[in-house]
Write a protein that holds these residues in place. Structure first.
Motif, mmCIF file in Angstrom:
data_model
loop_
_atom_site.group_PDB
_atom_site.id
_atom_site.type_symbol
_atom_site.label_atom_id
_atom_site.label_comp_id
_atom_site.label_asym_id
_atom_site.label_seq_id
_atom_site.Cartn_x
_atom_site.Cartn_y
_atom_site.Cartn_z
ATOM 1 N N ARG A 115 0.820 -1.213 0.000
ATOM 2 C CA ARG A 115 0.000 0.000 0.000
ATOM 3 C C ARG A 115 0.852 1.260 0.000
ATOM 4 N N GLU A 116 1.955 1.237 0.766
ATOM 5 C CA GLU A 116 2.846 2.389 0.785
ATOM 6 C C GLU A 116 3.447 2.631 -0.591
ATOM 7 N N TRP A 117 3.860 1.537 -1.247
ATOM 8 C CA TRP A 117 4.394 1.672 -2.602
ATOM 9 C C TRP A 117 3.321 2.165 -3.560
ATOM 10 N N ARG A 118 2.105 1.620 -3.467
ATOM 11 C CA ARG A 118 1.039 1.989 -4.403
ATOM 12 C C ARG A 118 0.613 3.445 -4.222
ATOM 13 N N ASP A 119 0.618 3.924 -2.962
ATOM 14 C CA ASP A 119 0.313 5.333 -2.728
ATOM 15 C C ASP A 119 1.370 6.224 -3.364
ATOM 16 N N TRP A 120 2.627 5.786 -3.283
ATOM 17 C CA TRP A 120 3.705 6.539 -3.932
ATOM 18 C C TRP A 120 3.510 6.574 -5.447
ATOM 19 N N VAL A 121 3.111 5.429 -6.025
ATOM 20 C CA VAL A 121 2.851 5.384 -7.465
ATOM 21 C C VAL A 121 1.763 6.385 -7.839
ATOM 22 N N ASP A 122 0.696 6.420 -7.039
ATOM 23 C CA ASP A 122 -0.386 7.364 -7.314
ATOM 24 C C ASP A 122 0.093 8.808 -7.211
ATOM 25 N N GLU A 123 0.970 9.092 -6.246
ATOM 26 C CA GLU A 123 1.502 10.445 -6.112
ATOM 27 C C GLU A 123 2.322 10.852 -7.330
ATOM 28 N N GLN A 124 2.954 9.877 -7.965
ATOM 29 C CA GLN A 124 3.781 10.179 -9.131
ATOM 30 C C GLN A 124 2.960 10.566 -10.356
ATOM 31 N N GLY A 125 1.703 10.197 -10.405
ATOM 32 C CA GLY A 125 0.914 10.540 -11.587
ATOM 33 C C GLY A 125 -0.466 9.960 -11.586
ATOM 34 N N GLY A 126 -0.938 9.529 -10.417
ATOM 35 C CA GLY A 126 -2.250 8.905 -10.349
ATOM 36 C C GLY A 126 -3.380 9.908 -10.403
ATOM 37 N N VAL A 127 -4.492 9.477 -10.988
ATOM 38 C CA VAL A 127 -5.706 10.271 -11.008
ATOM 39 C C VAL A 127 -6.822 9.385 -10.505
ATOM 40 N N ASP A 128 -7.410 9.758 -9.364
ATOM 41 C CA ASP A 128 -8.472 8.950 -8.755
ATOM 42 C C ASP A 128 -8.028 7.518 -8.515
ATOM 43 N N GLY A 129 -6.751 7.379 -8.095
ATOM 44 C CA GLY A 129 -6.249 6.048 -7.749
ATOM 45 C C GLY A 129 -5.744 5.243 -8.922
#
Length: 280
Positions: free
Chosen positions: A261-275
């Protein structure tokens, strides 16, 4: 061989299926994991420069030190990408990128465990194949098959995701054992087959199972025969006809939901839109 990035990919596939969204590929997961891991390594650690608290507070006033004092997520976002000038896209898949494990083929198993609040681990699903699989397809297929189609358990639901741990085992070094006891605890997995009452039976245990259960080699064989369907007396297992044992080795990695989850949240911060990560 096996890496936590492959476990992250299994979590990604399961989460995407449950949330009805598009999943990252194994290649993308591996490259993003490497970038994430590198950004963690680049972040300063408290107290690693030997300065006292007052000196650290003074240094934090300086512009260069102030940048390193930003929260981890902000530091990662500000850090320039080594592969792309835009932090909103996935890493490039050019020839300069590291060679991913997805170019290899292995027999494999994906295991889902449930971790209780007290830390106890219980099996939630485990299915794999002895046929070599291209890892992108193989991990995706068996991450979902072991989550939804293990007949011993009901399908995993979205509400359970946060309690899960994923294990990936890539199988190697298959050998026909010269005898039923010609293998080592903790090193070898077993694949057995035998004839009983005119029927052929078979089953397997991955290398880590006997040690986790605290079994001896004989207890492991008897349990494995029971798993296959044998119902004879445990002290008569040696009388079973045509017992064949194939030993193999397995390279295993595991990851809990929190780490993913920590990694996936970082991925979303890099360019995620609505998860959802902006895919190239």
């Amino acid at each position: 061989m096996t890496s936590v990035a492959e476990c992250a990919y299994c979590f990604e596939c399961l989460s995407a299926s449950l949330e009805k969204r598009r999943a990252l590929s194994l290649r993308q997961t591996e490259e993003l994991w490497m970038k994430y891991d590198a950004s963690d390594a680049d972040e300063p650690m408290e107290g690693d420069d030997g300065e006292d608290e007052d000196d650290e507070m003074e240094d934090a006033v300086a512009g260069e030190q102030a940048e390193s004092a930003k929260p981890a997520a902000i530091s990662r976002l500000l850090a320039p990408s080594p592969q792309s000038s835009s932090s909103s896209s996935l890493p490039s898949t050019s020839s300069s990128a590291p060679e991913p494990s997805s170019t290899s083929e292995y027999p494999l198993f994906v295991t889902w465990n449930t971790i209780s609040r007290s830390g106890n681990k219980s099996l939630r699903g485990c299915i794999g194949t002895f046929e070599s699989q291209e890892l992108d397809d193989g991990l995706r297929n068996y991450a979902l098959t072991s989550a939804f189609d293990d007949a011993r358990f009901p399908p995993i639901a979205l509400r359970e995701l946060s309690s899960l741990e994923c294990g990936v085992t890539l199988l190697t070094d298959f050998e026909t054992a010269p005898g039923p006891m010609a293998w080592e605890l903790g090193k070898h997995g077993l694949r057995i087959s035998f004839t009983w009452h005119g029927r052929r039976y078979g089953a397997t245990y991955l290398p880590d199972v006997p040690k986790e259960q605290g079994w001896t080699k004989e207890e492991t064989l008897v349990s494995l025969m029971r798993k296959a369907g044998w119902t004879g007396r445990k002290d008569e297992w040696q009388k079973v006809g045509d017992l064949q044992v194939v030993r193999y080795q397995g390279k295993k990695a595991s990851m809990g939901y929190r780490e993913w989850r920590e990694w996936r949240d970082w991925v979303d911060e890099q360019g995620g839109v609505d998860g959802n990560v902006a895919l190239n």
